[in-house]
Scaffold this active site. Structure first.
Site, PDB file in Angstrom:
ATOM      1  N   ARG A 167      52.676 124.234  13.401  1.00  0.00           N
ATOM      2  CA  ARG A 167      52.176 125.929  13.224  1.00  0.00           C
ATOM      3  C   ARG A 167      51.423 126.051  12.290  1.00  0.00           C
ATOM      4  O   ARG A 167      50.485 127.127  12.332  1.00  0.00           O
ATOM      5  CB  ARG A 167      53.597 126.543  13.032  1.00  0.00           C
ATOM      6  CG  ARG A 167      54.282 127.536  13.887  1.00  0.00           C
ATOM      7  CD  ARG A 167      55.295 128.174  13.233  1.00  0.00           C
ATOM      8  NE  ARG A 167      55.901 127.448  12.425  1.00  0.00           N
ATOM      9  CZ  ARG A 167      57.317 127.585  12.098  1.00  0.00           C
ATOM     10  NH1 ARG A 167      58.152 128.093  12.990  1.00  0.00           N
ATOM     11  NH2 ARG A 167      57.846 126.868  11.099  1.00  0.00           N
ATOM     12  N   LYS A 224      66.583 111.600  15.888  1.00  0.00           N
ATOM     13  CA  LYS A 224      67.948 112.086  15.549  1.00  0.00           C
ATOM     14  C   LYS A 224      67.948 113.512  14.360  1.00  0.00           C
ATOM     15  O   LYS A 224      67.114 113.836  13.946  1.00  0.00           O
ATOM     16  CB  LYS A 224      68.724 110.827  14.760  1.00  0.00           C
ATOM     17  CG  LYS A 224      68.074 110.417  13.318  1.00  0.00           C
ATOM     18  CD  LYS A 224      68.860 109.606  12.597  1.00  0.00           C
ATOM     19  CE  LYS A 224      70.046 110.093  11.927  1.00  0.00           C
ATOM     20  NZ  LYS A 224      69.763 110.958  10.542  1.00  0.00           N
ATOM     21  N   HIS A 283      66.011 104.992  13.987  1.00  0.00           N
ATOM     22  CA  HIS A 283      64.949 104.157  13.319  1.00  0.00           C
ATOM     23  C   HIS A 283      65.653 102.611  12.736  1.00  0.00           C
ATOM     24  O   HIS A 283      64.877 101.645  12.429  1.00  0.00           O
ATOM     25  CB  HIS A 283      64.160 104.692  12.245  1.00  0.00           C
ATOM     26  CG  HIS A 283      65.094 104.885  10.893  1.00  0.00           C
ATOM     27  ND1 HIS A 283      65.546 105.881  10.656  1.00  0.00           N
ATOM     28  CD2 HIS A 283      64.501 104.293   9.869  1.00  0.00           C
ATOM     29  CE1 HIS A 283      66.217 105.920   9.396  1.00  0.00           C
ATOM     30  NE2 HIS A 283      65.483 105.120   8.860  1.00  0.00           N
ATOM     31  N   GLU A 300      72.613 104.572  -0.763  1.00  0.00           N
ATOM     32  CA  GLU A 300      71.242 105.039  -0.970  1.00  0.00           C
ATOM     33  C   GLU A 300      71.151 105.735  -2.529  1.00  0.00           C
ATOM     34  O   GLU A 300      72.325 106.110  -3.106  1.00  0.00           O
ATOM     35  CB  GLU A 300      71.085 106.110  -0.044  1.00  0.00           C
ATOM     36  CG  GLU A 300      70.703 105.733   1.270  1.00  0.00           C
ATOM     37  CD  GLU A 300      70.366 106.854   2.050  1.00  0.00           C
ATOM     38  OE1 GLU A 300      69.174 106.881   2.529  1.00  0.00           O
ATOM     39  OE2 GLU A 300      71.135 107.894   2.576  1.00  0.00           O
ATOM     40  N   ASP A 309      75.190 112.565   9.668  1.00  0.00           N
ATOM     41  CA  ASP A 309      73.748 112.137   9.335  1.00  0.00           C
ATOM     42  C   ASP A 309      73.683 110.775   9.621  1.00  0.00           C
ATOM     43  O   ASP A 309      72.650 110.207   9.958  1.00  0.00           O
ATOM     44  CB  ASP A 309      73.431 112.662   7.910  1.00  0.00           C
ATOM     45  CG  ASP A 309      72.012 112.406   7.571  1.00  0.00           C
ATOM     46  OD1 ASP A 309      71.147 112.287   8.355  1.00  0.00           O
ATOM     47  OD2 ASP A 309      71.689 111.878   6.319  1.00  0.00           O
ATOM     48  N   HIS A 360      73.102 105.278  12.521  1.00  0.00           N
ATOM     49  CA  HIS A 360      72.744 104.148  11.931  1.00  0.00           C
ATOM     50  C   HIS A 360      73.994 103.275  11.572  1.00  0.00           C
ATOM     51  O   HIS A 360      73.722 101.930  11.643  1.00  0.00           O
ATOM     52  CB  HIS A 360      71.799 104.303  10.576  1.00  0.00           C
ATOM     53  CG  HIS A 360      70.832 105.395  10.558  1.00  0.00           C
ATOM     54  ND1 HIS A 360      69.973 105.623  11.492  1.00  0.00           N
ATOM     55  CD2 HIS A 360      70.355 106.541   9.542  1.00  0.00           C
ATOM     56  CE1 HIS A 360      69.269 106.387  11.290  1.00  0.00           C
ATOM     57  NE2 HIS A 360      69.433 106.832  10.214  1.00  0.00           N
ATOM     58  N   LYS A 390      74.786 109.013  -0.823  1.00  0.00           N
ATOM     59  CA  LYS A 390      73.796 109.228  -1.562  1.00  0.00           C
ATOM     60  C   LYS A 390      73.747 109.249  -2.995  1.00  0.00           C
ATOM     61  O   LYS A 390      75.073 109.478  -3.479  1.00  0.00           O
ATOM     62  CB  LYS A 390      73.001 110.536  -1.281  1.00  0.00           C
ATOM     63  CG  LYS A 390      72.548 110.510   0.559  1.00  0.00           C
ATOM     64  CD  LYS A 390      71.469 111.624   0.504  1.00  0.00           C
ATOM     65  CE  LYS A 390      71.013 111.673   2.035  1.00  0.00           C
ATOM     66  NZ  LYS A 390      70.299 110.491   2.523  1.00  0.00           N
TER      67      LYS A 390
HETATM   68  C1  BG6 Z   1      67.850 109.176   7.869  1.00  0.00           C
HETATM   69  C2  BG6 Z   1      68.857 110.236   7.315  1.00  0.00           C
HETATM   70  O1  BG6 Z   1      67.961 109.173   9.419  1.00  0.00           O
HETATM   71  O2  BG6 Z   1      68.048 107.909   7.416  1.00  0.00           O
HETATM   72  C3  BG6 Z   1      68.614 110.029   5.758  1.00  0.00           C
HETATM   73  O3  BG6 Z   1      68.851 111.431   7.740  1.00  0.00           O
HETATM   74  C4  BG6 Z   1      68.539 108.960   5.092  1.00  0.00           C
HETATM   75  O4  BG6 Z   1      69.490 110.867   5.000  1.00  0.00           O
HETATM   76  C5  BG6 Z   1      67.768 107.889   6.027  1.00  0.00           C
HETATM   77  O5  BG6 Z   1      68.200 108.850   3.889  1.00  0.00           O
HETATM   78  C6  BG6 Z   1      67.879 106.370   5.567  1.00  0.00           C
HETATM   79  O6  BG6 Z   1      66.809 105.557   6.094  1.00  0.00           O
HETATM   80  P1  BG6 Z   1      66.588 104.317   5.328  1.00  0.00           P
HETATM   81  O7  BG6 Z   1      65.414 103.599   6.593  1.00  0.00           O
HETATM   82  O8  BG6 Z   1      65.542 104.773   4.231  1.00  0.00           O
HETATM   83  O9  BG6 Z   1      67.719 103.354   5.233  1.00  0.00           O
END
Ligand code: BG6
Length: 496
Positions: free
Chosen positions: A44, A152, A182, A220, A239, A244, A344
Site C-alpha cells: 500500500r 502461517k 519456515h 526464545e 503461534d 513449528h 518468549k
Molecule cells: C514465527 C513466530 O513463526 O516463528 C514467532 O510467529 C517466532 O513468534 C518465530 O519468534 C521463531 O522463528 P525462529 O526461526 O526465529 O526460531
C-alpha cells in the site's frame, strides 16, 4: 527463454525485509534463481519503483550476514517492479496484470509465476480470489506454472483452517497451494529425517523399548516486540505449537514414509498428528501450563512486562509461554511421554529435540558410581547451534573417579561450509521446482489443529507468571514431576 516472476504481497513488511529478501539474495548468490527472475512487490505504501528498490537494497545491507556483493544485488534488484495498491481493490490486480505482461513480453515467453502472500492470514483468501478472477493464476498449456505460497498461521482452529483450505481450493488447484512453515526450511530440522532414516543405528532404538521420554523445546529470548496486536490475539500455543513444534514432533515421531516424496511424507505426518492426545486421557487440564512474562532482564537488556507492551491489553491473559504433555497413540510410542514447551523472554534462545533413552541396568557398578551414570540423551539441535549431541557415560581420566558424563557433538559449522542460510532458501527453491515435500498439506494443518484443540479447550484463562529472563513458570514442572521426569534446563550447556 522462460521467465519467472516472484510477486510478493506485503512487500514492504518486516518478514520480507528480514528473511525473504536475504533468502532470495542467497539463492541468487548460489545461482539457484532462474536466469530471468523479476521481483514484483505489491503493497500500500506510496513509493516509486526506484524508492522501493532502494529500500530493498537497504534491507539487504542491514540483514545479510555479510556485506552484499554488488553483482548479486544488481541481479536480484536490477529489474524490480512495484505495484501500489490495496489488496481489496480490483485495480491493484489490473495493475499487477499489466506489470506481469510487460515482464513476460506480452505473452511471448513461457512465464512462471510465484505469488508469495507475506500477509496476515485473513487476507489470504481475498488475494487468491482476486488473482484467480484476473486470470493471473490460471495454468494454461505452455504458459508456465503458477504457485501461491501462504504464510502461517494457517487458521486459528480446525474450523478456520478448514474454511481457509476451502476458500483457497475454490480458486486454486491443490497443487498450486504451498503452505509454508519456515522451520521446515532449516537444515537441522530436515536432518532429523536424514538422521533417523539415513543411518542404520538410530531407527532400531527409536521406540518405547528404548526411549524414556522426548522433550521438544523452542525457547526464545525475544519478546513480542512490535507484534503486540497479532500476538495478543494469538498467544504462544497458536503461534508456535501446531506449526513449528509439531513439525519437529512429526520429524521425530512419524512412521517411516514409503518414499520421501510430498504425498508419502504428508500422509505420514498427518497420521502422526491424528495420533496425538493429551497425556491424561480424562483430564487434559493437567497436560498444559500457560505462562506470561512479567518484567525482568534477559542478558543485559531489561524487559518490560508483556502487559505493558504496545498494543497489548493491560489485563491480557494471553500466554507467552506454553508447555504441554502429550502422548502419541501409536504402537511405537505407547506410554512414552512427549513434553513440548515454547516461550518468549526466556533465559536463553534454544530450539532442540531431546530424546532421553532408558537407563542401562547399572547393578554391576558400585552404588556411588551407579548414581553418577546418567541416561543417554540424543539432542537434535535446531537453534542457535545446529547439530547433534549425544550424552554418554565414560570412564573418567581421573584415576579416582570411575565414570563421568561426556558429550559427542556434530556441529554443522565443522563440516559444511554453508553460508548462513535464513531458512527460506530451500523452501522458495523447492516451490519453484514444484516440490511440496517441505510444505504442509491441507489435511496436515487441519489434523494439527485437531490435535491441539483438547489443549486449547483445557487451558484455563489465567496464565501463570514468570519473570523475563528465567526458564518460564515454575508450574511447568507439574507436567513432568508426576511422571518422575524433569525438564532439561534451558540455560545450561549442550547435550546435558
Ligand atoms: C514465527 C513466530 O513463526 O516463528 C514467532 O510467529 C517466532 O513468534 C518465530 O519468534 C521463531 O522463528 P525462529 O526461526 O526465529 O526460531
Amino acid at each position: 527463454m522462460s521467465s519467472c516472476s516472484l510477486v510478493i504481497f506485503g512487500a514492504t513488511g518486516d518478514l520480507v525485509r528480514r528473511l525473504l529478501l536475504p533468502a532470495l539474495y542467497n539463492l541468487a548468490a548460489t545461482d539457484l534463481l532462474p536466469a530471468r527472475c523479476t521481483l514484483v512487490g505489491v503493497a500500500r505504501e506510496r513509493l516509486s519503483g526506484e524508492a522501493f528498490r532502494r529500500s530493498l537494497a537497504d534491507a539487504l545491507r542491514l540483514h545479510l550476514a555479510g556485506p552484499p556483493d554488488q553483482r548479486v544485488m544488481r541481479r536480484l534488484l536490477g529489474s524490480v517492479r512495484y505495484v501500489i495498491g490495496d489488496i481489496d481493490s480490483p485495480r491493484t490486480y489490473g495493475q499487477l496484470a499489466s506489470a506481469l505482461m510487460s515482464i513476460e513480453d506480452h505473452g511471448e515467453v513461457s512465464a512462471d509465476r510465484l505469488f508469495y502472500l507475506a500477509l496476515p492470514p485473513m487476507m489470504f483468501a481475498t488475494v487468491a480470489t482476486h488473482l484467480a478472477a484476473f486470470g493471473l493464476t490460471a495454468e494454461r498449456e505452455r504458459a508456465g506454472w503458477r504457485r501461491v505460497i501462504v504464510e502461517k498461521p494457517f487458521g486459528v482452529s480446525v474450523d478456520s483452517a478448514h474454511a481457509l483450505n476451502q476458500e483457497l481450493t475454490d480458486v486454486l488447484e491443490p497443487h498450486q497451494i504451498y503452505r509454508i512453515d519456515h522451520y521446515l526450511g532449516k537444515a537441522s530440522v530436515q536432518n532429523i529425517q536424514t538422521l533417523r532414516f539415513g543411518n542404520g543405528i538410530f531407527e532400531p532404538l527409536w521406540s518405547r523399548d528404548y526411549v524414556d521420554n522426548v522433550q521438544i523445546t523452542v525457547a526464545e529470548t525475544v519478546t513480542v516486540e512490535r507484534r503486540g496486536r497479532f500476538y495478543d490475539a494469538t498467544g504462544a500455543l497458536r503461534d508456535m505449537v501446531p506449526n513449528h513444534l509439531f513439525q519437529l514432533l512429526a520429524a521425530v515421531a512419524m512412521e517411516p514414509p514409503a518414499r520421501l516424496d510430498a504425498a508419502s511424507v504428508h500422509a505420514a505426518k498427518t497420521t502422526l498428528f491424528d495420533a496425538v492426545r493429551p497425556a491424561s486421557a480424562n483430564d487434559p487440564r493437567h497436560d498444559i501450563v500457560r505462562g506470561q512474562y512479567r518484567s525482568g532482564s534477559v542478558g543485559d537488556a531489561s524487559i518490560v512486562a508483556y502487559r505493558d507492551t504496545p498494543d497489548v491489553d493491560a489485563a491480557s491473559t494471553t500466554e507467552t509461554y506454553v508447555a504441554l504433555r502429550l502422548r502419541v497413540a501409536t504402537p511405537r510410542w505407547a506410554d512414552v511421554p512427549f513434553y513440548l514447551r515454547t516461550g518468549k523472554a526466556l533465559s536463553r534462545a534454544r530450539a532442540e529435540v531431546a530424546i532421553t533413552f532408558r537407563r542401562s541396568p547399572t547393578m554391576m557398578f558400585p552404588d556411588e558410581q551407579a548414581q553418577r551414570l546418567e541416561a543417554n540423551v540424543l539432542v537434535l539441535e535446531v537453534a542457535p547451534e545446529e547439530g547433534v549431541g549425544l550424552r554418554l557415560n565414560a570412564k573418567s581420566a581421573d584415576p579416582l573417579r570411575a565414570v563421568d558424563s561426556v558429550d559427542m557433538r556434530f556441529d554443522y559449522r565443522d563440516y559444511f561450509d554453508a553460508f548462513r542460510a535464513v531458512g527460506y532458501e530451500k523452501l522458495i527453491h523447492d516451490c519453484m521446482v514444484g516440490d511440496a515435500t517441505l510444505f504442509q498439506s491441507a489435511a496436515m494443518v487441519e489434523a494439527a489443529w485437531r490435535a491441539v484443540a483438547p489443549f486449547v479447550d483445557a487451558a484455563g484463562t489465567e496464565p501463570s507468571f514468570y519473570a523475563a529472563g528465567t526458564e518460564g513458570p515454575p508450574e511447568a514442572d507439574t507436567l513432568t514431576k508426576p511422571d518422575g521426569r524433569r525438564w532439561r534446563p534451558i540455560t545450561e550447556g549442550d547435550a546435558r
